[in-house]
Motif scaffolding. Structure first.
Motif, PDB file in Angstrom:
ATOM      1  N   THR A  49      -7.629  -1.919   3.174  1.00 44.43           N
ATOM      2  CA  THR A  49      -6.750  -2.321   2.077  1.00 44.43           C
ATOM      3  C   THR A  49      -5.416  -2.808   2.620  1.00 44.43           C
ATOM      4  O   THR A  49      -4.898  -2.263   3.598  1.00 44.43           O
ATOM      5  CB  THR A  49      -6.526  -1.140   1.124  1.00 44.43           C
ATOM      6  OG1 THR A  49      -7.800  -0.617   0.725  1.00 44.43           O
ATOM      7  CG2 THR A  49      -5.764  -1.574  -0.113  1.00 44.43           C
ATOM      8  N   ARG A  76       6.038   1.198  -6.734  1.00 41.29           N
ATOM      9  CA  ARG A  76       4.682   1.037  -7.263  1.00 41.29           C
ATOM     10  C   ARG A  76       3.631   1.235  -6.172  1.00 41.29           C
ATOM     11  O   ARG A  76       2.599   1.880  -6.389  1.00 41.29           O
ATOM     12  CB  ARG A  76       4.539  -0.346  -7.900  1.00 41.29           C
ATOM     13  CG  ARG A  76       5.384  -0.554  -9.148  1.00 41.29           C
ATOM     14  CD  ARG A  76       5.226  -1.974  -9.676  1.00 41.29           C
ATOM     15  NE  ARG A  76       6.092  -2.236 -10.815  1.00 41.29           N
ATOM     16  CZ  ARG A  76       5.757  -2.003 -12.078  1.00 41.29           C
ATOM     17  NH1 ARG A  76       4.557  -1.507 -12.355  1.00 41.29           N
ATOM     18  NH2 ARG A  76       6.592  -2.267 -13.055  1.00 41.29           N
ATOM     19  N   THR A  77       3.893   0.687  -4.992  1.00 39.59           N
ATOM     20  CA  THR A  77       2.925   0.784  -3.905  1.00 39.59           C
ATOM     21  C   THR A  77       2.786   2.211  -3.396  1.00 39.59           C
ATOM     22  O   THR A  77       1.672   2.720  -3.218  1.00 39.59           O
ATOM     23  CB  THR A  77       3.343  -0.152  -2.759  1.00 39.59           C
ATOM     24  OG1 THR A  77       3.466  -1.485  -3.254  1.00 39.59           O
ATOM     25  CG2 THR A  77       2.311  -0.125  -1.651  1.00 39.59           C
ATOM     26  N   THR A  78       3.899   2.876  -3.157  1.00 40.71           N
ATOM     27  CA  THR A  78       3.831   4.245  -2.650  1.00 40.71           C
ATOM     28  C   THR A  78       3.241   5.205  -3.684  1.00 40.71           C
ATOM     29  O   THR A  78       2.545   6.163  -3.311  1.00 40.71           O
ATOM     30  CB  THR A  78       5.232   4.716  -2.238  1.00 40.71           C
ATOM     31  OG1 THR A  78       6.154   4.511  -3.326  1.00 40.71           O
ATOM     32  CG2 THR A  78       5.719   3.951  -1.019  1.00 40.71           C
ATOM     33  N   TRP A 105       8.707  -2.849  -5.995  1.00 47.63           N
ATOM     34  CA  TRP A 105       7.412  -2.988  -5.317  1.00 47.63           C
ATOM     35  C   TRP A 105       7.120  -1.766  -4.447  1.00 47.63           C
ATOM     36  O   TRP A 105       5.983  -1.283  -4.403  1.00 47.63           O
ATOM     37  CB  TRP A 105       7.419  -4.250  -4.456  1.00 47.63           C
ATOM     38  CG  TRP A 105       6.143  -4.458  -3.695  1.00 47.63           C
ATOM     39  CD1 TRP A 105       4.997  -5.053  -4.132  1.00 47.63           C
ATOM     40  CD2 TRP A 105       5.881  -4.039  -2.339  1.00 47.63           C
ATOM     41  NE1 TRP A 105       4.052  -5.043  -3.154  1.00 47.63           N
ATOM     42  CE2 TRP A 105       4.556  -4.431  -2.036  1.00 47.63           C
ATOM     43  CE3 TRP A 105       6.638  -3.393  -1.368  1.00 47.63           C
ATOM     44  CZ2 TRP A 105       3.978  -4.192  -0.796  1.00 47.63           C
ATOM     45  CZ3 TRP A 105       6.054  -3.144  -0.140  1.00 47.63           C
ATOM     46  CH2 TRP A 105       4.742  -3.545   0.144  1.00 47.63           C
ATOM     47  N   GLN A 106       8.121  -1.263  -3.753  1.00 45.59           N
ATOM     48  CA  GLN A 106       7.906  -0.086  -2.920  1.00 45.59           C
ATOM     49  C   GLN A 106       7.526   1.124  -3.751  1.00 45.59           C
ATOM     50  O   GLN A 106       6.640   1.900  -3.368  1.00 45.59           O
ATOM     51  CB  GLN A 106       9.170   0.204  -2.101  1.00 45.59           C
ATOM     52  CG  GLN A 106       9.341  -0.687  -0.892  1.00 45.59           C
ATOM     53  CD  GLN A 106      10.520  -0.262  -0.048  1.00 45.59           C
ATOM     54  OE1 GLN A 106      11.617  -0.032  -0.548  1.00 45.59           O
ATOM     55  NE2 GLN A 106      10.330  -0.152   1.249  1.00 45.59           N
ATOM     56  N   ILE A 136      -0.527   4.796  -3.445  1.00 44.04           N
ATOM     57  CA  ILE A 136      -1.069   5.420  -2.234  1.00 44.04           C
ATOM     58  C   ILE A 136      -1.072   6.943  -2.377  1.00 44.04           C
ATOM     59  O   ILE A 136      -2.042   7.616  -2.005  1.00 44.04           O
ATOM     60  CB  ILE A 136      -0.249   4.977  -1.011  1.00 44.04           C
ATOM     61  CG1 ILE A 136      -0.443   3.482  -0.753  1.00 44.04           C
ATOM     62  CG2 ILE A 136      -0.649   5.782   0.226  1.00 44.04           C
ATOM     63  CD1 ILE A 136       0.436   2.933   0.352  1.00 44.04           C
ATOM     64  N   TYR A 192      -1.416  -4.165   1.287  1.00 47.04           N
ATOM     65  CA  TYR A 192      -0.416  -4.298   0.223  1.00 47.04           C
ATOM     66  C   TYR A 192       0.597  -5.342   0.681  1.00 47.04           C
ATOM     67  O   TYR A 192       1.324  -5.127   1.655  1.00 47.04           O
ATOM     68  CB  TYR A 192       0.278  -2.962  -0.053  1.00 47.04           C
ATOM     69  CG  TYR A 192      -0.606  -1.943  -0.716  1.00 47.04           C
ATOM     70  CD1 TYR A 192      -0.757  -1.907  -2.096  1.00 47.04           C
ATOM     71  CD2 TYR A 192      -1.303  -0.998   0.048  1.00 47.04           C
ATOM     72  CE1 TYR A 192      -1.572  -0.969  -2.710  1.00 47.04           C
ATOM     73  CE2 TYR A 192      -2.118  -0.060  -0.559  1.00 47.04           C
ATOM     74  CZ  TYR A 192      -2.243  -0.048  -1.940  1.00 47.04           C
ATOM     75  OH  TYR A 192      -3.053   0.879  -2.547  1.00 47.04           O
ATOM     76  N   GLU A 193       0.606  -6.462  -0.019  1.00 52.06           N
ATOM     77  CA  GLU A 193       1.484  -7.567   0.344  1.00 52.06           C
ATOM     78  C   GLU A 193       2.357  -7.938  -0.848  1.00 52.06           C
ATOM     79  O   GLU A 193       2.088  -7.551  -1.990  1.00 52.06           O
ATOM     80  CB  GLU A 193       0.669  -8.771   0.802  1.00 52.06           C
ATOM     81  CG  GLU A 193      -0.239  -8.476   1.987  1.00 52.06           C
ATOM     82  CD  GLU A 193      -1.019  -9.701   2.434  1.00 52.06           C
ATOM     83  OE1 GLU A 193      -0.470 -10.818   2.298  1.00 52.06           O
ATOM     84  OE2 GLU A 193      -2.162  -9.543   2.898  1.00 52.06           O
ATOM     85  N   HIS A 194       3.369  -8.711  -0.570  1.00 49.50           N
ATOM     86  CA  HIS A 194       4.276  -9.177  -1.613  1.00 49.50           C
ATOM     87  C   HIS A 194       4.761 -10.567  -1.242  1.00 49.50           C
ATOM     88  O   HIS A 194       4.700 -10.983  -0.075  1.00 49.50           O
ATOM     89  CB  HIS A 194       5.477  -8.226  -1.775  1.00 49.50           C
ATOM     90  CG  HIS A 194       6.284  -8.062  -0.525  1.00 49.50           C
ATOM     91  ND1 HIS A 194       7.180  -9.011  -0.071  1.00 49.50           N
ATOM     92  CD2 HIS A 194       6.318  -7.057   0.392  1.00 49.50           C
ATOM     93  CE1 HIS A 194       7.742  -8.608   1.046  1.00 49.50           C
ATOM     94  NE2 HIS A 194       7.234  -7.424   1.368  1.00 49.50           N
ATOM     95  N   THR A 241      10.209   3.295   2.827  1.00 54.80           N
ATOM     96  CA  THR A 241       8.815   3.485   2.439  1.00 54.80           C
ATOM     97  C   THR A 241       8.317   4.860   2.841  1.00 54.80           C
ATOM     98  O   THR A 241       7.641   5.552   2.071  1.00 54.80           O
ATOM     99  CB  THR A 241       7.946   2.389   3.073  1.00 54.80           C
ATOM    100  OG1 THR A 241       8.394   1.097   2.643  1.00 54.80           O
ATOM    101  CG2 THR A 241       6.485   2.560   2.677  1.00 54.80           C
TER     102      THR A 241
END
Length: 426
Positions: A211, A275-277, A272-273, A280, A213-215, A330
């Protein structure tokens, strides 16, 4: 402690305020008064002998200053006491070696803020789905964006409550940061799988299961053009300044526009950080990351006059890209979010994770052919794949082999987990 025992959790929540022009002026005056009071307190502290630097004498000096200087009266009395408390705490942090000694606060380089130490004075009410109302001392009732359920009204109590707040101004306006305290059940152990994470610039987060996770860019094309325009305008206006001349208001307005666009980009990156963390932490039980020393990674390659550096411009661009990704933030977000969902975060040594083959386990020269492709040079293996996923699998391998970094006496040391032999081998 059993799992059913509730635990106390303290966190902060920041919301945008909808102040009127008069409210903005009042909040600005209070922030300037708080900064001035800090500077007066610091000057008093330096003039007084050590035996007279007591909390009672400092409190008396603050009360006298509020009587002698008229514009300090716009600052609420409790906010003035909070300035004294913060100043004393700053000296304690200095004496304990956690921070430098406090100094005077500059007008244009200091974050404008006002503390509200008593949560009972806020009187928070939810107006409807999008907005709430809060009572600010000497400002009045102000609306704020309701983006998180807060312990107010019937949900509030001795354990679930808002203990205080702080008004903070950035390039996008005034915000309020609530200090929230709630009592919640201890999370059950997370049964999710283990995962290794490799951080990068081209691919921000690559996971060991494939997987990514990019932006994209944090600013649109029009916003980038506008930012470049205002930066060029600021450079042109700065050329007309004489040495020692004060910055004009026109140049300050240009700086404010630049800061507003940069703050918008930072807010999008932070969103974005988060939402991503969160995704995870909800999915995986154990998150394994590299223990990176980011300050060493962003060191300039300029060198000295005797030994000038090479590829200075390229290294400067890489340093900006690394700083823009905010890898340390992060890891900080993952640390408390994995604990909130019952998981854990583990750090492993970083050297060699990008050069080792995750299939055969050998490190051969030239395997990293490019930034994105890894080709094992071992004739018996010859595996090729994505370089970021290969590094993430190596990060997870270090954890599964028992290597982990644990803090000890202010530094990180490697500890290998003890393995229990089977009964037949004893």
């Amino acid at each position: 402690m059993s799992q059913d025992t509730p635990v106390k959790r303290q966190f902060g929540h920041r919301a945008r305020l909808a102040l009127s022009p008069a409210g903005v002026r009042t909040a600005d005056d209070q922030a300037h008064a708080a900064r001035t009071l800090w500077n007066l307190l610091h000057a008093w502290w330096q003039m007084m002998p050590k035996e007279k630097r007591t909390l009672a004498n400092a409190d008396a000096a603050i009360r006298q200053a509020r009587q002698d200087i008229g514009f300090l009266a716009v600052l609420p009395a409790q906010a003035a006491q909070a300035v004294l408390k913060t100043y004393v705490r700053a000296w304690k942090n200095c004496w304990e070696g956690r921070a430098d000694a406090p100094n005077f606060k500059c007008r244009f380089r200091t974050v404008m803020s006002v503390d509200i130490p008593q949560g009972r004075d806020l009187n928070i009410v939810r107006v409807h789905r999008r907005w709430g109302q809060v009572n600010l001392p000497k400002v009045g009732r102000v609306r704020f964006r309701w983006t998180k359920d807060l312990p107010v009204g019937k949900r509030a109590g001795a354990e679930n409550r808002i203990t205080g707040a702080r008004l903070v101004k950035d390039a996008l306006g005034w915000h309020i940061a609530f200090r929230v305290q709630i009592l919640q059940a201890r999370p059950a152990p997370h049964r999710g799988p283990d995962i290794g994470i490799d951080v990068g610039v081209t691919v921000p987060l690559a996971l060991s299961d494939g997987t990514t996770y990019e932006h994209g860019a944090w600013l649109t094309g029009k916003e980038k053009a506008r930012l470049l325009h205002w930066e060029q305008r600021a450079a042109q206006r700065k050329q007309h300044r004489r040495p020692g001349e004060r910055t004009s208001r026109r140049l300050h307005r240009t700086y404010d526009r630049i800061a507003g666009l940069r703050a918008k980009a930072k807010r999008r990156a932070l969103d974005w950080q988060h939402r991503t963390t969160t995704a995870i932490a909800r999915t995986y039980g154990t998150v394994v990351v590299e223990a990176l020393t980011i300050t060493n990674m962003v060191t300039s390659a300029r060198g000295t006059l005797e030994e000038p550096g090479r590829n200075v411009a390229q290294k400067s661009g890489l340093n900006r890209a690394i700083s823009g990704e905010a890898w340390g933030r992060t890891v900080t977000l993952l640390t408390y979010k994995t604990a909130r969902y019952g998981g854990s975060l583990v750090k492993v040594p970083a050297p060699g994770t990008s050069r080792r083959c995750s299939v055969c386990g050998l490190t051969t020269p030239g395997s990293r052919e490019s930034q994105a492709v890894f080709v094992c040079k071992n004739p018996a293996c010859g595996w090729s794949g994505n370089a970021d996923h290969n590094a993430a699998r190596n990060v997870l391998h270090l954890y599964r082999t028992g290597l982990a970094l644990v803090p000890a006496a202010g530094r990180a040391v490697v500890r290998r987990a003890k393995r229990v032999k089977p009964a037949a081998a004893r």
